[in-house]
Scaffold this motif. Structure first.
Motif, short mmCIF file in Angstrom:
data_model
loop_
_atom_site.label_atom_id
_atom_site.label_comp_id
_atom_site.label_asym_id
_atom_site.label_seq_id
_atom_site.Cartn_x
_atom_site.Cartn_y
_atom_site.Cartn_z
N ALA A 187 13.13 -34.15 -20.68
CA ALA A 187 13.03 -35.06 -21.82
C ALA A 187 12.04 -34.59 -22.87
CB ALA A 187 12.66 -36.47 -21.35
N THR A 188 11.33 -33.49 -22.62
CA THR A 188 10.38 -32.96 -23.60
C THR A 188 10.98 -31.75 -24.30
OG1 THR A 188 9.29 -31.69 -21.86
CG2 THR A 188 8.34 -33.84 -22.42
N ASP A 189 10.36 -31.35 -25.40
CA ASP A 189 10.87 -30.21 -26.18
C ASP A 189 10.64 -28.88 -25.48
OD1 ASP A 189 11.55 -31.92 -28.38
OD2 ASP A 189 9.42 -32.00 -28.88
N PHE A 190 9.51 -28.76 -24.78
CA PHE A 190 9.15 -27.54 -24.08
C PHE A 190 8.74 -27.87 -22.65
CE2 PHE A 190 8.00 -26.71 -28.56
CZ PHE A 190 8.76 -25.57 -28.82
N ARG A 191 8.80 -26.84 -21.81
CA ARG A 191 8.30 -26.94 -20.44
C ARG A 191 7.50 -25.69 -20.12
NH1 ARG A 191 12.25 -29.48 -21.56
NH2 ARG A 191 13.21 -27.55 -22.29
N VAL A 192 6.28 -25.88 -19.63
CA VAL A 192 5.49 -24.75 -19.15
C VAL A 192 5.18 -25.01 -17.68
CG1 VAL A 192 4.55 -24.29 -21.44
CG2 VAL A 192 3.27 -25.76 -19.88
N MET A 193 5.06 -23.95 -16.90
CA MET A 193 4.91 -24.09 -15.45
C MET A 193 3.78 -23.25 -14.92
SD MET A 193 8.99 -23.88 -14.39
CE MET A 193 8.72 -24.32 -12.66
N SER A 194 3.05 -23.80 -13.96
CA SER A 194 2.06 -23.00 -13.25
C SER A 194 2.78 -22.14 -12.22
CB SER A 194 1.04 -23.93 -12.55
OG SER A 194 1.67 -24.62 -11.47
N GLU A 195 2.05 -21.21 -11.62
CA GLU A 195 2.66 -20.34 -10.61
C GLU A 195 3.12 -21.14 -9.39
OE1 GLU A 195 3.42 -17.29 -10.81
OE2 GLU A 195 2.24 -16.45 -12.46
N GLN A 196 2.49 -22.29 -9.14
CA GLN A 196 2.82 -23.11 -7.97
C GLN A 196 3.92 -24.13 -8.26
OE1 GLN A 196 -0.52 -22.92 -9.17
NE2 GLN A 196 -0.76 -21.07 -7.91
N ALA A 197 4.36 -24.21 -9.50
CA ALA A 197 5.31 -25.25 -9.89
C ALA A 197 6.73 -24.91 -9.44
CB ALA A 197 5.28 -25.43 -11.40
N GLU A 198 7.51 -25.94 -9.26
CA GLU A 198 8.93 -25.77 -8.96
C GLU A 198 9.69 -27.00 -9.43
OE1 GLU A 198 9.50 -27.43 -4.46
OE2 GLU A 198 8.55 -25.44 -4.64
N LEU A 199 10.93 -26.79 -9.81
CA LEU A 199 11.84 -27.87 -10.20
C LEU A 199 12.96 -27.96 -9.18
CD1 LEU A 199 11.93 -26.78 -13.90
CD2 LEU A 199 11.44 -29.13 -13.29
N ARG A 200 13.33 -29.19 -8.81
CA ARG A 200 14.45 -29.38 -7.88
C ARG A 200 15.24 -30.62 -8.28
NH1 ARG A 200 13.70 -29.46 -1.66
NH2 ARG A 200 15.96 -29.11 -1.81
N PHE A 201 16.51 -30.42 -8.59
CA PHE A 201 17.41 -31.53 -8.87
C PHE A 201 18.15 -31.86 -7.57
CE2 PHE A 201 16.63 -29.37 -12.85
CZ PHE A 201 16.46 -30.41 -13.76
N VAL A 202 17.53 -32.70 -6.75
CA VAL A 202 18.01 -32.94 -5.39
C VAL A 202 18.98 -34.11 -5.29
CG1 VAL A 202 15.89 -32.00 -4.36
CG2 VAL A 202 16.03 -34.45 -4.90
N HIS A 203 19.41 -34.66 -6.40
CA HIS A 203 20.19 -35.89 -6.40
C HIS A 203 21.45 -35.81 -5.54
CE1 HIS A 203 17.82 -35.45 -10.07
NE2 HIS A 203 17.74 -36.77 -10.12
N ALA A 204 22.23 -34.74 -5.69
CA ALA A 204 23.48 -34.63 -4.92
C ALA A 204 23.21 -34.60 -3.43
CB ALA A 204 24.25 -33.38 -5.35
N LEU A 205 22.09 -33.99 -3.03
CA LEU A 205 21.73 -33.94 -1.61
C LEU A 205 21.39 -35.34 -1.09
CD1 LEU A 205 19.45 -30.75 -1.57
CD2 LEU A 205 21.92 -30.92 -1.24
#
Length: 304
Positions: free
Chosen positions: A167-185
């Motif tokens: 929902a934001t214009d940009f995304r920055v991530m740390s080395e420890q960050a992760e994204l997971r779209f787990v909805h279907a699971l």
């Protein structure tokens, strides 16, 4: 029966005319997205307390920092936090000195979506639909804010937390960050607008892959597929590093930065004719203004 059919036909004709006129957008279809949830839904959300959403605004720099503060529950959003988030978005919409917004989570997790105990108590599809409509509106308004927004992902962003990142214009991530779209699971689909925004960010095929697999997306892969814009160097404070990175986009005057955001939102959501009209309107608000006159005097256009 004839009266019923007549009313249905009239309603269909009205909707057809609205769509043809380009008026049926997320922000105008009040039947789907009411301006506020029903009072009973608001009261229900308010009763699901725990955690806070905190906001700090700096009128000098024009940068606001929004913190998801529920680290004991991995920054999961309770009902009370959803209401606070909506109120903060409404407040930011009126913040005339604002240029930018940084969203981050307290502690080592960004956000794990809706708080599970709350979810277990609202398995009725109608109640789920009300929450869905409420979060659709909140995150759509966040997406449209006249501020340059960036999510500073400092750890896992899972389910609704991953949706919030889109929902934001940009995304920055740390080395420890992760994204997971787990909805279907979990036997569902994204309900906070994340599927729509993800598809527009990374394309249809990649969105299908991420949504169906529920795979972890680390910073390198996110950067490669266009889901992330920068990786925060190891050891740096997430908010401080993000603020410094963001400054490259905030060199213009406040009114110019906000106008640029406005025309980009219009270009991505409106028809070509409507977007061009919006661009003309914004152009007129800054043409001959202080920033324009100053730039012409300094001959900035021809400086390297």
């Amino acid at each position: 029966m004839a009266v019923f059919c007549s009313s249905v036909l009239k309603r269909a004709l009205v909707l057809k005319r609205m769509r043809k006129a380009g008026r049926c957008h997320l922000h105008t279809c009040s039947s789907l997205y009411s301006s506020t949830p029903a009072d009973d839904m608001k009261n229900w959300l308010a009763s699901k307390g725990g955690g806070t959403v905190d906001l700090a605004k700096d009128d000098t720099s024009g940068v606001a920092v929004l913190t998801l503060n529920n680290p004991e529950r991995l920054n999961a959003l309770t009902g009370a936090m959803m209401l606070q988030l909506a109120d903060i978005v409404a407040d930011l919409k009126q913040w005339r000195n604002g240029k930018a917004l940084i969203v981050h989570g307290k502690g080592r997790t960004f956000c794990t979506g809706a708080e599970l105990n709350m979810v277990r108590n609202m398995l009725d599809s109608r109640e789920g639909g009300k929450m869905c409509a409420f979060m659709h509106k909140t995150l759509t308004e966040l997406h449209r804010l006249p501020l340059i927004s960036v999510t500073a992902i400092n750890g896992p962003a899972v389910g609704g937390g991953a949706e919030l990142c889109t929902a934001t214009d940009f995304r920055v991530m740390s080395e420890q960050a992760e994204l997971r779209f787990v909805h279907a699971l979990l036997g569902v689909v994204p309900g906070w607008g994340g599927a729509t925004r993800l598809t527009r960010l990374v394309g249809r095929t990649t969105a299908l892959e991420l949504l169906l697999s529920g795979k972890k997306i680390g910073p390198d892969e996110a950067l490669e597929i266009g889901l992330a814009n920068w990786i925060i160097p190891t050891g740096q404070d997430v908010v401080e590093a993000t603020t410094e990175w963001l400054m490259r986009y905030l060199k213009g005057k406040t009114e110019v930065v906000r106008a640029v955001k406005s025309v980009v939102v219009a270009g991505s959501e409106m028809s070509t004719e409507q977007a061009l009209e919006k661009e003309r309107e914004e152009f007129m608000t800054v043409w001959g203004g202080p920033a324009h006159v100053e730039a012409l005097a300094q001959n900035i256009k021809h400086k390297k």
